[in-house]
Design an enzyme around this catalytic site. Structure first.
Site, PDB file in Angstrom:
ATOM      1  N   ASP A 204       0.852  -1.188   0.000  1.00 40.82           N
ATOM      2  CA  ASP A 204       0.000   0.000   0.000  1.00 40.82           C
ATOM      3  C   ASP A 204       0.889   1.240   0.000  1.00 40.82           C
ATOM      4  OD1 ASP A 204       1.081   0.290   2.527  1.00 40.82           O
ATOM      5  OD2 ASP A 204      -0.820   0.311   3.599  1.00 40.82           O
ATOM      6  N   ASP A 206       1.396   4.766   2.394  1.00 39.27           N
ATOM      7  CA  ASP A 206       0.993   5.362   3.666  1.00 39.27           C
ATOM      8  C   ASP A 206       1.376   6.847   3.699  1.00 39.27           C
ATOM      9  OD1 ASP A 206       0.423   2.682   5.183  1.00 39.27           O
ATOM     10  OD2 ASP A 206       2.426   2.424   4.349  1.00 39.27           O
ATOM     11  N   ASP A 305      -3.309   4.419   2.881  1.00 35.09           N
ATOM     12  CA  ASP A 305      -3.638   4.750   4.269  1.00 35.09           C
ATOM     13  C   ASP A 305      -3.300   6.214   4.523  1.00 35.09           C
ATOM     14  OD1 ASP A 305      -4.412   2.159   4.789  1.00 35.09           O
ATOM     15  OD2 ASP A 305      -2.526   1.575   5.755  1.00 35.09           O
TER      16      ASP A 305
HETATM   17  P1  8DG Z   1       4.268  -2.340   2.904  1.00 37.88           P
HETATM   18  O1  8DG Z   1       2.995  -1.560   2.971  1.00 37.88           O
HETATM   19  O2  8DG Z   1       5.291  -1.702   2.029  1.00 37.88           O
HETATM   20  O3  8DG Z   1       4.039  -3.755   2.529  1.00 37.88           O
HETATM   21  O4  8DG Z   1       4.918  -2.350   4.361  1.00 37.88           O
HETATM   22  P2  8DG Z   1       4.724  -1.274   5.499  1.00 37.88           P
HETATM   23  O5  8DG Z   1       4.436   0.076   4.913  1.00 37.88           O
HETATM   24  O6  8DG Z   1       5.850  -1.380   6.421  1.00 37.88           O
HETATM   25  O7  8DG Z   1       3.449  -1.849   6.255  1.00 37.88           O
HETATM   26  P3  8DG Z   1       2.051  -1.179   6.629  1.00 37.88           P
HETATM   27  O8  8DG Z   1       1.147  -2.318   6.965  1.00 37.88           O
HETATM   28  O9  8DG Z   1       1.573  -0.240   5.585  1.00 37.88           O
HETATM   29  O10 8DG Z   1       2.334  -0.410   7.990  1.00 37.88           O
HETATM   30  C1  8DG Z   1       3.130   0.745   8.074  1.00 37.88           C
HETATM   31  C2  8DG Z   1       3.263   1.173   9.503  1.00 37.88           C
HETATM   32  O11 8DG Z   1       2.030   1.638   9.975  1.00 37.88           O
HETATM   33  C3  8DG Z   1       3.669   0.025  10.423  1.00 37.88           C
HETATM   34  O12 8DG Z   1       4.798   0.400  11.153  1.00 37.88           O
HETATM   35  C4  8DG Z   1       2.577  -0.152  11.381  1.00 37.88           C
HETATM   36  C5  8DG Z   1       1.832   1.144  11.288  1.00 37.88           C
HETATM   37  N1  8DG Z   1       0.407   0.979  11.566  1.00 37.88           N
HETATM   38  C6  8DG Z   1      -0.548   0.235  10.949  1.00 37.88           C
HETATM   39  N2  8DG Z   1      -1.730   0.336  11.580  1.00 37.88           N
HETATM   40  C7  8DG Z   1      -1.522   1.167  12.619  1.00 37.88           C
HETATM   41  C8  8DG Z   1      -2.338   1.705  13.616  1.00 37.88           C
HETATM   42  O13 8DG Z   1      -3.530   1.416  13.705  1.00 37.88           O
HETATM   43  N3  8DG Z   1      -1.739   2.577  14.502  1.00 37.88           N
HETATM   44  C9  8DG Z   1      -0.404   2.916  14.404  1.00 37.88           C
HETATM   45  N4  8DG Z   1       0.129   3.773  15.245  1.00 37.88           N
HETATM   46  N5  8DG Z   1       0.367   2.417  13.476  1.00 37.88           N
HETATM   47  C10 8DG Z   1      -0.161   1.561  12.604  1.00 37.88           C
HETATM   48  O14 8DG Z   1      -0.338  -0.423   9.914  1.00 37.88           O
HETATM   49 MN    MN Z   2       2.656   0.414   3.795  1.00 34.50          MN
HETATM   50 MN    MN Z   3      -0.456   0.757   5.616  1.00 33.60          MN
END
Ligand code: 8DG
Ligand code: MN
Ligand code: MN
Length: 381
Positions: A204, A206, A305
């Site tokens: 995704d 972020d 996100d």
């Molecule tokens: P990717 O998408 O490239 O596969 O990997 P990523 O970017 O490392 O994974 P991600 O699932 O998009 O998560 C990114 C960061 O966001 C990870 O460190 C955890 C954090 N995160 C969530 N959900 C929540 C939440 O509800 N609260 C907080 N504080 N952080 C969150 O994914």
């Molecule tokens: Mn991500």
């Molecule tokens: Mn994410």
């Protein structure tokens, strides 16, 4: 006499947040195998085994050379016991029997497939498996039982399986910026997650959104989302806003206003020619079919996100949303167990001095924790 490698091995700190974990490392044969064991444990809801394997993986990822023997593994944190046996089998014979058995296990394969659908967690996948569901077709026949989120996940399954490239992430960033700047010219938008850690692709994209003037943030993201929706660029979203929870309750209950979305990213004009011009690029047949379908429909679905944070919490939110997930988990465990401080994406609370520790940068947070600063590209644990 101790070799430099031996010194590094024996002195490796035990918490992931105390060491650098680059994206590219020297032990991927071992980490690939251990990650499968971790995932299998995760599917069985075995938290302890999941954490054990995940910690071993993260140790091996930060080792600055290739491990030569299982004997060497015994110096490394979290690499004893079961992990050592796996390491030994692979270093001596190239494969680990347990890992091969898991890979060919029907339940593991089904869980892998089902949890790969957006909106489907381990518990749902497990229940479906018990009900006899093995693949996407089985699911399509029971579509009425799915949540809206899961039905959307199924609908865009192919697109969402296709990794998001950095180029696509940058185009998403442009879209998000265009939408937000319409409503507030001074809003700050930062790409976080895996792309901030230097990954070339992700599942995704972020973003963290803030403004020096807190009142400018009220309703901002909602307005931007509605605008994108009106342009047909949002296929799905749900919003989460929890009340700001106190550190005493749980450091995992983060409460920033968060939109989990699926966007329709328009194809770039260059994408068409790109596929024709670079036939030498190896792309699996199925992926190629997916790319072609994206081009013919003129867009692809991308998970995005979006998180809004007050400016005062920005460094904590940035640290918290940059990941990796395991790095974050270790950072919080280190804070609590070694420093008696509670860390989350809002702040850092010293439970002994009973006060919050403000910070203006990620560097300052590491300083509060008595840790050497680790840059995002070294947080790939
Ligand atoms: P990717 O998408 O490239 O596969 O990997 P990523 O970017 O490392 O994974 P991600 O699932 O998009 O998560 C990114 C960061 O966001 C990870 O460190 C955890 C954090 N995160 C969530 N959900 C929540 C939440 O509800 N609260 C907080 N504080 N952080 C969150 O994914
Ligand atoms: Mn991500
Ligand atoms: Mn994410």
């Amino acid at each position: 006499l101790a070799t430099p490698e031996k010194v590094l091995r024996t002195q490796m700190p035990s918490y992931t947040c105390q060491r650098r974990t680059p994206l590219n490392h020297h032990n991927s044969t071992l980490t690939d195998a251990l990650e499968i064991l971790a995932r299998a444990a995760f599917f069985q809801s075995s938290e302890v085994r999941y954490l054990g394997f995940t910690r071993a993986v993260s140790t091996l990822k930060s080792l600055p050379f290739k491990l030569q023997s299982a004997e060497e593994a015994k110096d490394l944190p979290w690499c004893g016991g079961h992990c050592k046996t796996v390491i030994q089998e692979i270093l001596e014979g190239g494969v680990c029997r347990e890992v091969e058995t898991i890979k060919s296990n029907e339940q593991y394969q089904a869980m892998q497939l089902l949890t790969g659908i957006y909106g489907v967690g381990v518990r749902t996948a497990e229940r479906w498996y018990q009900e006899g569901i093995r693949n996407l077709n089985d699911l399509k026949n029971t579509e009425s039982k799915l949540t809206v989120e899961q039905r959307t996940g199924l609908q865009y399954y192919k697109d969402l399986q296709q990794p998001v490239t950095r180029e696509e992430a940058e185009r998403v960033e442009q879209l998000v910026k265009d939408a937000l700047l319409r409503f507030s010219p001074d809003v700050q938008i930062t790409m976080t997650g895996g792309f901030r850690r230097g990954k070339l692709e992700g599942h995704d994209v972020d973003f963290l959104i803030t403004h020096t003037n807190e009142s400018a943030l009220t309703g901002l993201l909602e307005n931007a989302i509605n605008w994108l929706k009106s342009k047909g660029l949002i296929l799905y979203y749900h919003m989460k806003k929890r009340k700001h929870t106190s550190h005493a309750v749980s450091s995992l209950m983060d409460g920033h206003e968060t939109y989990y979305t699926i966007c329709a990213l328009p194809s770039s004009s260059s994408q068409n020619t790109d596929l024709e011009v670079k036939p030498h690029n190896f792309v699996a047949a199925e992926q190629m079919a997916c790319l072609k379908s994206q081009i013919s429909k003129g867009w692809r679905a991308v998970r995005v996100d979006l998180v809004v944070t007050p400016h005062a919490e920005y460094p904590y939110a940035l640290l918290g949303w940059t990941g990796s997930k395991h790095f974050e988990r270790e950072l919080r465990r280190f804070s609590l167990h070694e420093k008696k401080m509670s860390l989350n994406s809002h702040g850092l609370y010293d439970t002994e001095k009973r006060c919050y520790l403000p910070a203006h940068s990620e560097e300052e947070i590491f300083k509060h924790l008595g840790l050497t600063y680790i840059s995002p590209s070294d947080r790939n644990a």
